[in-house]
Structure formats: structure tokens, C-alpha cells
Design a protein around this motif. Structure first.
Motif, PDB file in Angstrom:
ATOM      1  N   SER A 179      24.874  72.640  25.955  1.00  0.00           N
ATOM      2  CA  SER A 179      25.417  72.959  27.379  1.00  0.00           C
ATOM      3  C   SER A 179      26.356  74.203  27.147  1.00  0.00           C
ATOM      4  O   SER A 179      26.759  74.734  28.363  1.00  0.00           O
ATOM      5  CB  SER A 179      26.117  71.846  27.777  1.00  0.00           C
ATOM      6  OG  SER A 179      27.083  71.083  27.004  1.00  0.00           O
ATOM      7  N   ALA A 180      26.906  74.444  26.109  1.00  0.00           N
ATOM      8  CA  ALA A 180      27.905  75.668  25.864  1.00  0.00           C
ATOM      9  C   ALA A 180      27.082  76.944  25.452  1.00  0.00           C
ATOM     10  O   ALA A 180      27.715  77.938  25.182  1.00  0.00           O
ATOM     11  CB  ALA A 180      29.027  75.140  25.010  1.00  0.00           C
ATOM     12  N   ALA A 181      26.032  76.757  25.285  1.00  0.00           N
ATOM     13  CA  ALA A 181      24.889  78.250  24.817  1.00  0.00           C
ATOM     14  C   ALA A 181      25.315  79.379  25.835  1.00  0.00           C
ATOM     15  O   ALA A 181      25.374  80.334  25.366  1.00  0.00           O
ATOM     16  CB  ALA A 181      23.947  77.764  24.657  1.00  0.00           C
ATOM     17  N   ASP A 182      25.730  78.768  26.945  1.00  0.00           N
ATOM     18  CA  ASP A 182      25.775  80.262  28.027  1.00  0.00           C
ATOM     19  C   ASP A 182      27.409  79.836  28.685  1.00  0.00           C
ATOM     20  O   ASP A 182      27.314  80.361  29.640  1.00  0.00           O
ATOM     21  CB  ASP A 182      24.681  80.170  28.919  1.00  0.00           C
ATOM     22  CG  ASP A 182      23.520  80.555  28.001  1.00  0.00           C
ATOM     23  OD1 ASP A 182      23.436  81.668  27.441  1.00  0.00           O
ATOM     24  OD2 ASP A 182      22.339  79.836  28.302  1.00  0.00           O
ATOM     25  N   ASP A 183      27.911  79.005  28.205  1.00  0.00           N
ATOM     26  CA  ASP A 183      29.151  78.568  29.055  1.00  0.00           C
ATOM     27  C   ASP A 183      30.397  78.392  27.905  1.00  0.00           C
ATOM     28  O   ASP A 183      30.280  77.295  27.436  1.00  0.00           O
ATOM     29  CB  ASP A 183      28.786  77.111  29.842  1.00  0.00           C
ATOM     30  CG  ASP A 183      29.987  76.990  30.722  1.00  0.00           C
ATOM     31  OD1 ASP A 183      31.063  77.589  30.838  1.00  0.00           O
ATOM     32  OD2 ASP A 183      29.948  75.646  31.274  1.00  0.00           O
ATOM     33  N   ARG A 184      31.135  79.362  28.015  1.00  0.00           N
ATOM     34  CA  ARG A 184      32.378  79.143  27.141  1.00  0.00           C
ATOM     35  C   ARG A 184      33.295  77.948  27.506  1.00  0.00           C
ATOM     36  O   ARG A 184      33.942  77.382  26.983  1.00  0.00           O
ATOM     37  CB  ARG A 184      33.167  80.493  27.035  1.00  0.00           C
ATOM     38  CG  ARG A 184      34.779  80.537  26.456  1.00  0.00           C
ATOM     39  CD  ARG A 184      34.616  80.015  24.997  1.00  0.00           C
ATOM     40  NE  ARG A 184      35.837  80.009  24.291  1.00  0.00           N
ATOM     41  CZ  ARG A 184      36.695  79.015  24.456  1.00  0.00           C
ATOM     42  NH1 ARG A 184      36.429  77.811  25.044  1.00  0.00           N
ATOM     43  NH2 ARG A 184      37.809  79.286  23.991  1.00  0.00           N
TER      44      ARG A 184
END
Length: 679
Positions: A179-184
Motif C-alpha cells: 500500500s505504500a508503493a505509491d503513497d509515502r
């Protein structure tokens, strides 16, 4: 019979380049041992290698995957793994459906992202962290996979601007579900950034506390660090948090290099509070410490890369530990009695990489006649055996040098430790009365150490009739804090003096031809080599020098021309810049090009952000027109430390040509390109 330097040898530059590097970051995943391995022939990438319980060794991720990161620019531990069948968090439902086998988390060098990978399930690695376009981006290292929390806890190095020191470092939790692959914003920060540097967390056996190491500028990790402990909240939707962080040990004059939890819930730390890095049991509440094995030996070394491991805990409370003074051994320590039993064998260097599976300990070791191998010790039987990356003699060992330890006498009678490698080739002898040329090798760091182990690049020269002496000059690790502190505010003095003292003593005793002694080194060793050509302390000692990705101008290097990790290193090595600016100028080769008399070659990677090419370029502007024969070779795609086979071959051949022209011999190989030395 043939002159020294002209002997034909089967140790080719191609062979030396193909054997460059060693296994790193070894660890256990279930019953298996994994590590990263160099691939010079594949553009210098680091491969991930798996050793199955049946002894089969295999490379897991094909090119272009490169298991490496740029944290501190030198990189840190780039991977971790767990057995997937042991998982139990709802975020990992997908992984459980894939069956048995390991789940790996690793960093890929090209984009610096953290990835998850199930090697036994097929498919490609999937990213866990986002890309950043700011400065040097986001970098991750020293991961700890926590399937019960559905996260990876690790060090995050994050740039906040375009400058090399515009960054922050924290402990962070990365979701394993991607879920953090595109969301810092999906990355949780476990600590604030009050400390400039941190290592990855270590969790207590009950999971209720975490420990890590921290330090701040201007200290380097071998100067002073703090042992930090925090409480871990219960698992929940947030995955747990760290609370009540406090310092329990360490300080500005105490270096703690590694910390681990013992099975009984106490801490074990490698600290040099006695003047040597010894293992201490530390109370996580009070910080009270007890030395478990008081010795004038080192049980750790400089923490150049986050995640190095000099000791590991066994389930029964015993401790596997690398230790020694100069040479190192692997021993099993009983913390209750202080008894230490060493592994038998011919290994003289054990790397800072240990893994434990039950009562078996696995490490990486090498000796004077063998390269680095994966060694397994059965602690029940005391038997050690090679299980991976086995050394095989690429040529007849008769072409290897026969090294020996030497202790030389430096200024004021101080001891200078070194390894002597005389020329050796079974097919040749030199003419009567001829003394061999020698090259003084100055190691990098400078807070580093060169071990007595087989190095085919070194054997390349000794088998051609050129002797080598590797100098562990004052400031080197391996001999206690007092020896290490000799270099405080004395860089460019003690290192230059010690190398010159070794060269002069070899000449005086008739071991080396006094007119044919060279010096070479890379990084800090490149500094020492260049400084030796411009310092009155080594005047007339060296006939030529090979200078590899060096520091040449102290003041500019200290004010923006290097990376954050070492940006204040010179405050201790040279002195506070604000107080002694003249010292920075007086010792810098950049400002004394008029003193250079000896020929030299400069070798530089164009992608080097630690010792950037601009330092070489400015130095060469000062050399131009002075009549000093020299050459400057640059290598695109290379950073700090050459990794590509073609680069290393060209560098070895250039160095050989420099020596041939300076020492007056013809290389045995007609294919060695003649290096053009321009005045």
C-alpha cells in the motif's frame, strides 16, 4: 631468469577482476542460508544467493536485479527474509495462498525501492515503497520483516533537498501489502529525526522492546554512539509504535558497534569502553554493563555499513563472535564463564556476517591461500566445513605469494603493523644482485583495516616479480582504540609517516630496491598516496604512485564536495575547520602540486559522489606544464569502488604499465596497453 616485474604469470588481469569482491550480508531464512555475491562480469551488480539445506547453491534474482542500496552511499544491509508458512497476519493472505517458501524483502540499486519477492511462487518482485524525485531520493536498509505486524521495520534515509546533506534518517515501518508503493503517507515513522544516524531496530525475544544505535555529527560511529531502547506498543491496526525511547549506554567517547538481544531479555553490545571493542551484557533499564570476555582484542570494527554483524546469539545463550587483534577468528563464547573456544582452521579473516540456525553458526572467512568462503560450524561437534562459495584455485597455488605479518618501527618508536608479500613465481628467478621493486598499499577508510588474505589482484603483481606491503597505519582498526586514535587530527601526517617508515625499513634491510618503491591506494588510501607525493615527510621515498578515486582538497571536500555520512569526518581527522583552516590547506595535495616529482596515474569513477571527479580535475590543472609524467583515466558508470570487470582490467593494466615505465622492465604480456604518461 628474468628481471623483477617481467615474469610471465597465469594470474591475469581478467582473472583478478573476476574474483573481486566477496559474499556479504549473510543471514538465515528458516533452515537456509542466503547472502549477496559480487558479479563483476554482469556490470558489477550484487546477486542474491541461496544455499538450500541439501547443499545446492543458486542465484535467485537474475540481472538486472541488483541487491544493494545507497544508504550512507556505502550501502547497508539490503535484504531480509522469513519463511512464508510461519506468517499469520491478515495483510499477508496473498502470500499464504502461494504456499510454502520464503518471503524476501530487498532493495534494488537502480531505483532504491524496497521490494517483496516470493522466489518459490514465481512472478516478479513487487515494490513496497515509492520513488522520490527529491535530491538523492528515498533509501532503505537493515530491514526486519515482521509478518505478525504486516510490516517491514527498517532505516529510512530521505532527502529533503538537492544538496548531499539535505536529508533525514528515521526508523520506519513499511506495509508488506504494497500500500505504500505509491503513497509515502502509508509509511509510518517509528522515531523522530533528532539523531542524524540510526541503525535498524532489534526486537527483544518477547517483542516488547526495541534497541538500536544512534549518533550525530561530528562523530563517526567509531568515535561515539548511543545505545537506544524503546518500548513497543501492542499490535493493532497501526502495527505497533515505539514509546519512551531513551539512551542506556554510550556517549561521545564510547563506540557501540552492534547490539543484540540475549534469550533472557538482556542486551549484548560490542562497546570499546575499555579501549577495545569487547562484548558487554547491558541492562536495558539501567545501562549497567558487564564485560563478558575482557581481552585486548577487538570483537567488532568500524560500522561503515549499517547491519554489519560481528556476533550472533545462539538459542542456548552462547554467543558466536568474531574476534582478534589484527587477524580474526570465529569463537563461541560462554557468557556465564567468559570461556571462548575458537574454530580450528587456516582462516585469518572472518567477515562481519554471521547467521545462526539452531546449533549451527555460518560465517564468511578467508585465509592467506584461500578466498572468502561460506563456513558452517556445528557447535555440538566443533566441526567446521565449507558449505558455499567454495574456494577453488584458479591457478597453481605456487603462484600465490607467501605473506607474513610484520611490525615495523615508525617515528618515536611506535609500532606499525603490516603484511609483507614478497615476489613469488616458480618459473622465474631474478638476476643475482637485483633487488625487487615494491609497492606500498595504503588501505581506504582511513578508519579501516586490511586483512591477511588471498587477493588475486595482489598476486597479479607478486607473481610478476613486484613485491607488495599492505600497511595498517596508525588509525587502522583491529588494534584497539589507542592505535585508532593516533590519526585524530593527524591525517596526512601519521598515515604518510607510517607508510614511509615501512618503505624505508624495507629498503634499509635489503628487502626492496630503494630506487623502485611505489605507493598506491584508493579513497582514503588515494589521499595517503597523493599526500605522500607532496609531503616533506615522505620526500624522496616513492618512485611513482597509483592514486585511485582520492581526496585531494580537504577544505572543499569538507564543505560540500562529499556525502553526508563523512561530511564532518575531517573535524576529527584534521581538526575543526573553523579553528585550523591553514592545516587543511597545508596538508592538501591540491595546494602543493609544485612538490610532485614522481610519475603517477589517477583512476577515477565518473559517478563517484564520495570523492567526486572535480577533485582530480582541479589537481591536474595545477600539475599541467610542470613536467611530471602522469595519466588520468576515468570510468563512466563507476562510483566509489570499481565493480565492473572491464574497469578493473583496465585499471590493473594501467598500473602495470606505470610500474614498467618507472621501474625499467618490459611486461611479460605483449597485450598490456602502454599507458601514455603526459608531462
Amino acid at each position: 631468469m628474468a628481471p623483477y616485474g617481467s615474469w610471465a604469470s597465469p594470474v591475469s588481469a581478467e582473472l583478478a577482476a573476476s574474483h573481486d569482491g566477496r559474499p556479504e550480508y549473510l543471514d538465515a531464512v528458516g533452515q537456509e542460508i542466503w547472502w549477496t555475491a559480487p558479479r563483476p562480469e554482469e556490470g558489477g551488480r550484487r546477486a542474491l544467493v541461496r544455499l538450500r539445506p541439501d547443499g545446492v547453491e543458486e542465484s535467485v534474482l537474475p540481472a538486472p536485479w541488483n541487491v544493494r542500496n545507497r544508504v550512507h552511499e556505502y550501502g547497508g544491509r539490503p535484504w531480509a527474509g522469513v519463511e512464508r508458512e510461519a506468517m499469520g497476519h491478515p495483510l499477508l493472505e496473498r502470500s499464504r495462498e502461494l504456499g510454502e517458501g520464503p518471503l524476501l524483502v530487498f532493495t534494488h540499486f537502480d531505483d532504491q525501492r524496497l521490494y517483496a519477492y516470493e522466489p518459490d511462487a514465481g512472478g516478479e518482485p513487487r515494490p513496497l515503497t515509492p520513488v522520490s524525485e527529491t535530491g538523492g531520493g528515498r533509501r532503505w536498509c537493515d530491514p526486519l520483516v515482521l509478518p505478525e505486524r504486516g510490516e517491514v521495520w527498517c532505516v529510512l534515509e530521505e532527502f529533503t533537498g538537492e544538496g548531499p546533506t539535505d536529508l533525514r534518517r528515521v526508523l520506519a515501518a513499511v506495509p508488506l501489502d504494497g500500500s505504500a508503493a505509491d503513497d509515502r503517507g502509508a509509511v509510518r515513522e517509528l522515531t523522530d529525526d533528532r539523531h542524524r544516524f540510526v541503525t535498524g531496530p532489534r526486537l527483544s525475544p518477547d517483542g516488547r522492546r526495541a534497541a538500536w544505535i544512534a549518533w550525530d555529527h561530528p562523530s563517526m560511529p567509531w568515535d561515539g554512539t548511543e545505545l537506544r531502547v524503546a518500548d513497543v506498543s501492542a499490535s493493532g491496526s497501526a502495527g505497533g509504535t515505539l514509546t519512551g525511547a531513551r539512551t542506556v549506554a554510550g556517549g561521545p567517547e564510547e563506540s557501540i558497534a552492534q547490539v543484540e538481544w540475549a534469550p533472557d531479555g538482556s542486551l549484548v553490545a560490542a562497546t570499546d569502553r575499555t579501549g577495545w571493542w569487547n562484548l558487554h551484557r547491558v541492562d536495558p533499564e539501567t545501562g549497567a554493563a558487564v564485560n563478558l570476555c575482557p581481552r585486548e582484542e577487538e570483537f567488532a570494527a568500524g560500522l561503515w555499513k549499517i547491519g554489519l554483524r560481528w556476533f550472533a546469539m545462539l538459542p542456548n545463550g552462547l554467543i558466536a563472535t568474531v574476534h582478534g587483534a589484527g587477524d580474526t577468528a570465529l569463537g563461541i563464547l560462554d557468557p556465564a564463564t567468559g570461556e571462548l573456544a575458537d574454530v580450528p582452521g587456516g582462516w585469518t579473516d572472518w567477515a562481519s556476517a554471521l547467521a545462526v540456525v539452531g546449533d549451527r553458526v555460518t560465517g564468511v572467512a578467508a585465509g592467506p591461500y584461500s578466498g572468502h568462503e561460506i563456513i558452517e560450524l556445528d557447535t555440538c561437534t566443533g566441526r567446521a566445513r565449507v558449505t558455499g562459495s567454495a574456494h577453488t584455485d584458479a591457478v597453481d597455488p605456487a603462484y600465490y605469494p607467501q605473506p607474513r605479518h610484520r611490525t615495523f618501527t615508525g617515528p618515536d618508536g611506535r609500532e606499525v603493523h603490516a603484511h609483507l608479500y614478497p615476489p613469488r613465481n616458480p618459473d622465474f628467478a631474478a638476476p643475482d644482485g637485483e633487488l625487487p621493486p615494491y609497492v606500498v598499499w595504503a588501505h581506504g577508510g582511513p578508519t579501516g583495516h586490511v586483512p591477511l588474505v588471498l587477493d588475486l589482484e595482489l598476486a597479479y603483481f607478486t607473481s610478476r616479480g613486484i613485491g607488495v606491503v599492505e600497511v595498517n597505519y596508525g588509525g587502522s582498526t583491529g588494534y584497539g582504540r589507542e592505535y585508532r586514535n593516533r590519526l585524530r587530527e593527524q591525517w596526512g601526517v601519521v598515515d604518510v609517516e607510517d607508510c614511509a617508515a615501512v618503505a624505508r625499513e624495507l629498503a634499509a634491510e635489503g628487502t626492496a630496491d630503494p630506487a623502485r618503491i611505489a605507493i598506491r591506494g584508493g579513497s582514503a588510501g588515494g589521499w595517503t598516496s597523493a599526500a605522500s607525493l607532496t609531503s616533506p615527510l615522505a620526500e624522496g621515498v616513492y618512485a611513482c604512485a597509483t592514486i585511485i578515486y582520492p581526496i585531494l582538497d580537504l577544505a572543499s571536500w569538507a564543505t560540500g564536495e562529499t556525502h553526508d555520512f563523512e561530511s564532518q569526518y575531517l573535524e576529527s581527522l584534521v581538526g575543526p575547520l573553523a579553528e585550523v583552516p591553514e592545516r587543511y590547506r597545508e596538508r592538501s595535495p591540491q595546494h602543493h602540486a609544485d612538490r610532485v616529482r614522481a610519475p603517477f596515474v589517477l583512476l577515477q569513477g565518473l559517478d563517484d559522489v564520495i570523492c567526486p571527479p572535480v577533485q582530480c580535475e582541479r589537481f591536474l590543472q595545477q600539475i599541467a606544464g610542470r613536467g611530471v609524467p602522469h595519466a588520468y583515466l576515468t570510468f563512466a558508470g563507476e562510483g566509489h569502488g570499481f565493480r565492473r570487470a572491464d574497469t578493473m582490467i583496465r585499471a590493473i593494466e594501467a598500473e602495470t604499465s606505470l610500474y614498467a615505465q618507472t621501474f625499467g622492465f618490459e611486461p611479460a604480456e605483449p597485450g598490456v596497453p602502454r599507458l601514455e604518461l603526459k608531462p
